[in-house]
Scaffold this motif. Structure first.
Motif, PDB file in Angstrom:
ATOM      1  N   TYR A  27      -1.513  -1.930   9.601  1.00 55.25           N
ATOM      2  CA  TYR A  27      -1.619  -0.490   9.803  1.00 55.25           C
ATOM      3  C   TYR A  27      -2.443   0.085   8.649  1.00 55.25           C
ATOM      4  CZ  TYR A  27      -0.535   4.368  10.622  1.00 55.25           C
ATOM      5  OH  TYR A  27      -0.645   5.707  10.866  1.00 55.25           O
ATOM      6  N   VAL A  28      -3.543   0.726   8.972  1.00 55.48           N
ATOM      7  CA  VAL A  28      -4.446   1.278   7.960  1.00 55.48           C
ATOM      8  C   VAL A  28      -4.009   2.699   7.611  1.00 55.48           C
ATOM      9  CG1 VAL A  28      -6.835   1.890   7.422  1.00 55.48           C
ATOM     10  CG2 VAL A  28      -6.354  -0.128   8.819  1.00 55.48           C
ATOM     11  N   ILE A  29      -3.811   2.925   6.318  1.00 58.49           N
ATOM     12  CA  ILE A  29      -3.500   4.265   5.813  1.00 58.49           C
ATOM     13  C   ILE A  29      -4.735   4.735   5.053  1.00 58.49           C
ATOM     14  CG2 ILE A  29      -1.993   5.675   4.363  1.00 58.49           C
ATOM     15  CD1 ILE A  29       0.122   3.407   4.647  1.00 58.49           C
ATOM     16  N   VAL A  35      -8.186   3.702   1.017  1.00 60.71           N
ATOM     17  CA  VAL A  35      -7.694   2.954   2.170  1.00 60.71           C
ATOM     18  C   VAL A  35      -6.656   1.942   1.684  1.00 60.71           C
ATOM     19  CG1 VAL A  35      -8.289   1.395   4.054  1.00 60.71           C
ATOM     20  CG2 VAL A  35      -9.901   3.183   3.367  1.00 60.71           C
ATOM     21  N   LEU A  36      -5.466   2.008   2.267  1.00 58.86           N
ATOM     22  CA  LEU A  36      -4.391   1.066   1.969  1.00 58.86           C
ATOM     23  C   LEU A  36      -3.926   0.437   3.277  1.00 58.86           C
ATOM     24  CD1 LEU A  36      -2.336   3.226  -0.561  1.00 58.86           C
ATOM     25  CD2 LEU A  36      -3.923   1.374  -1.088  1.00 58.86           C
ATOM     26  N   GLY A  76       7.897   1.303  -5.440  1.00 55.33           N
ATOM     27  CA  GLY A  76       6.663   2.003  -5.775  1.00 55.33           C
ATOM     28  C   GLY A  76       5.698   2.020  -4.609  1.00 55.33           C
ATOM     29  N   GLN A  77       5.540   0.895  -3.947  1.00 53.94           N
ATOM     30  CA  GLN A  77       4.654   0.808  -2.792  1.00 53.94           C
ATOM     31  C   GLN A  77       5.174   1.705  -1.665  1.00 53.94           C
ATOM     32  OE1 GLN A  77       4.255  -3.153  -1.222  1.00 53.94           O
ATOM     33  NE2 GLN A  77       2.305  -2.670  -0.251  1.00 53.94           N
ATOM     34  N   TYR A  78       6.484   1.695  -1.440  1.00 51.07           N
ATOM     35  CA  TYR A  78       7.086   2.556  -0.425  1.00 51.07           C
ATOM     36  C   TYR A  78       6.776   4.025  -0.715  1.00 51.07           C
ATOM     37  CZ  TYR A  78      10.520   5.179   2.207  1.00 51.07           C
ATOM     38  OH  TYR A  78      11.116   6.098   3.029  1.00 51.07           O
ATOM     39  N   ARG A  82       4.642   6.388   1.699  1.00 51.45           N
ATOM     40  CA  ARG A  82       5.351   7.533   2.289  1.00 51.45           C
ATOM     41  C   ARG A  82       4.616   8.833   2.013  1.00 51.45           C
ATOM     42  NH1 ARG A  82       9.843  10.739   0.180  1.00 51.45           N
ATOM     43  NH2 ARG A  82       9.715   9.344  -1.605  1.00 51.45           N
ATOM     44  N   TYR A  83       4.165   9.016   0.769  1.00 53.24           N
ATOM     45  CA  TYR A  83       3.450  10.244   0.427  1.00 53.24           C
ATOM     46  C   TYR A  83       2.155  10.369   1.222  1.00 53.24           C
ATOM     47  CZ  TYR A  83       6.626  10.198  -3.604  1.00 53.24           C
ATOM     48  OH  TYR A  83       7.726  10.152  -4.419  1.00 53.24           O
ATOM     49  N   LEU A  84       1.437   9.264   1.356  1.00 48.50           N
ATOM     50  CA  LEU A  84       0.183   9.297   2.115  1.00 48.50           C
ATOM     51  C   LEU A  84       0.443   9.518   3.603  1.00 48.50           C
ATOM     52  CD1 LEU A  84      -1.880   6.532   0.307  1.00 48.50           C
ATOM     53  CD2 LEU A  84      -2.019   9.013   0.011  1.00 48.50           C
ATOM     54  N   LEU A  85       1.455   8.862   4.143  1.00 51.20           N
ATOM     55  CA  LEU A  85       1.779   9.048   5.559  1.00 51.20           C
ATOM     56  C   LEU A  85       2.202  10.478   5.861  1.00 51.20           C
ATOM     57  CD1 LEU A  85       3.617   5.693   6.333  1.00 51.20           C
ATOM     58  CD2 LEU A  85       1.423   6.470   7.286  1.00 51.20           C
ATOM     59  N   GLU A  86       2.892  11.128   4.925  1.00 56.56           N
ATOM     60  CA  GLU A  86       3.248  12.534   5.118  1.00 56.56           C
ATOM     61  C   GLU A  86       2.009  13.386   5.332  1.00 56.56           C
ATOM     62  OE1 GLU A  86       5.593  13.603   1.706  1.00 56.56           O
ATOM     63  OE2 GLU A  86       7.366  12.548   2.436  1.00 56.56           O
TER      64      GLU A  86
END
Length: 138
Positions: A27-29, A35-36, A76-78, A82-86
């Motif tokens: 899943y690309v964020i 890009v993560l 930390g990764q979570y 999470r912040y980016l997905l928000e």
């Protein structure tokens, strides 16, 4: 792209068995120029129990020399995901998927439970032998 975690397929398979459609692997964020890659994106078809729910799943095996170090890195990764997905995909819920072995050996300890409860880390516990989801912890 990052390497797949050693239990990647042992998490993917039970999600499919549970009725999830894997939409992204990985899943690309993407947030602006950053890009993560999270491990999996999944959706439930509308007719199914979890009614159109969308997930992003980060798979963690916890096989490093220090489980606490693995845990700190996972938290930390979570948080970053999470912040980016928000910002870019607020309709998706982020989970960390772990094996039942990691759960029983490390995640049941008092200190880990304290941190999990305070952090409210959503977890999917998977039996990697039978490739079954054992529990969803929200």
């Amino acid at each position: 792209m990052p390497r797949l975690d050693i239990i990647h397929n042992s998490v993917k398979s039970p999600l499919i068995k549970d009725g999830w459609l894997i939409t992204d692997d990985p899943y690309v964020i993407q947030y602006r120029r950053t890009v993560l890659y999270a491990d999996l994106g999944a959706e439930r078809p509308i007719a199914v129990e979890r009614n159109g729910q969308k997930l992003v799943v980060e798979v963690k095996s916890f096989v490093g020399a220090s489980k606490m170090q693995d845990f700190k890195e996972a938290l930390g990764q979570y948080d970053i995901y999470r912040y980016l997905l928000e910002e870019v995909a607020s309709d998706r819920k982020l989970y960390v998927a772990i094996s039942d072995i990691a759960y029983n050996a490390f995640f049941t300890q008092d200190v880990t439970q304290l941190i999990l409860n305070k952090h409210q880390l959503p977890i999917i516990v998977v039996d990697i032998e039978t490739e079954e989801i054992l529990q969803w912890i929200n």
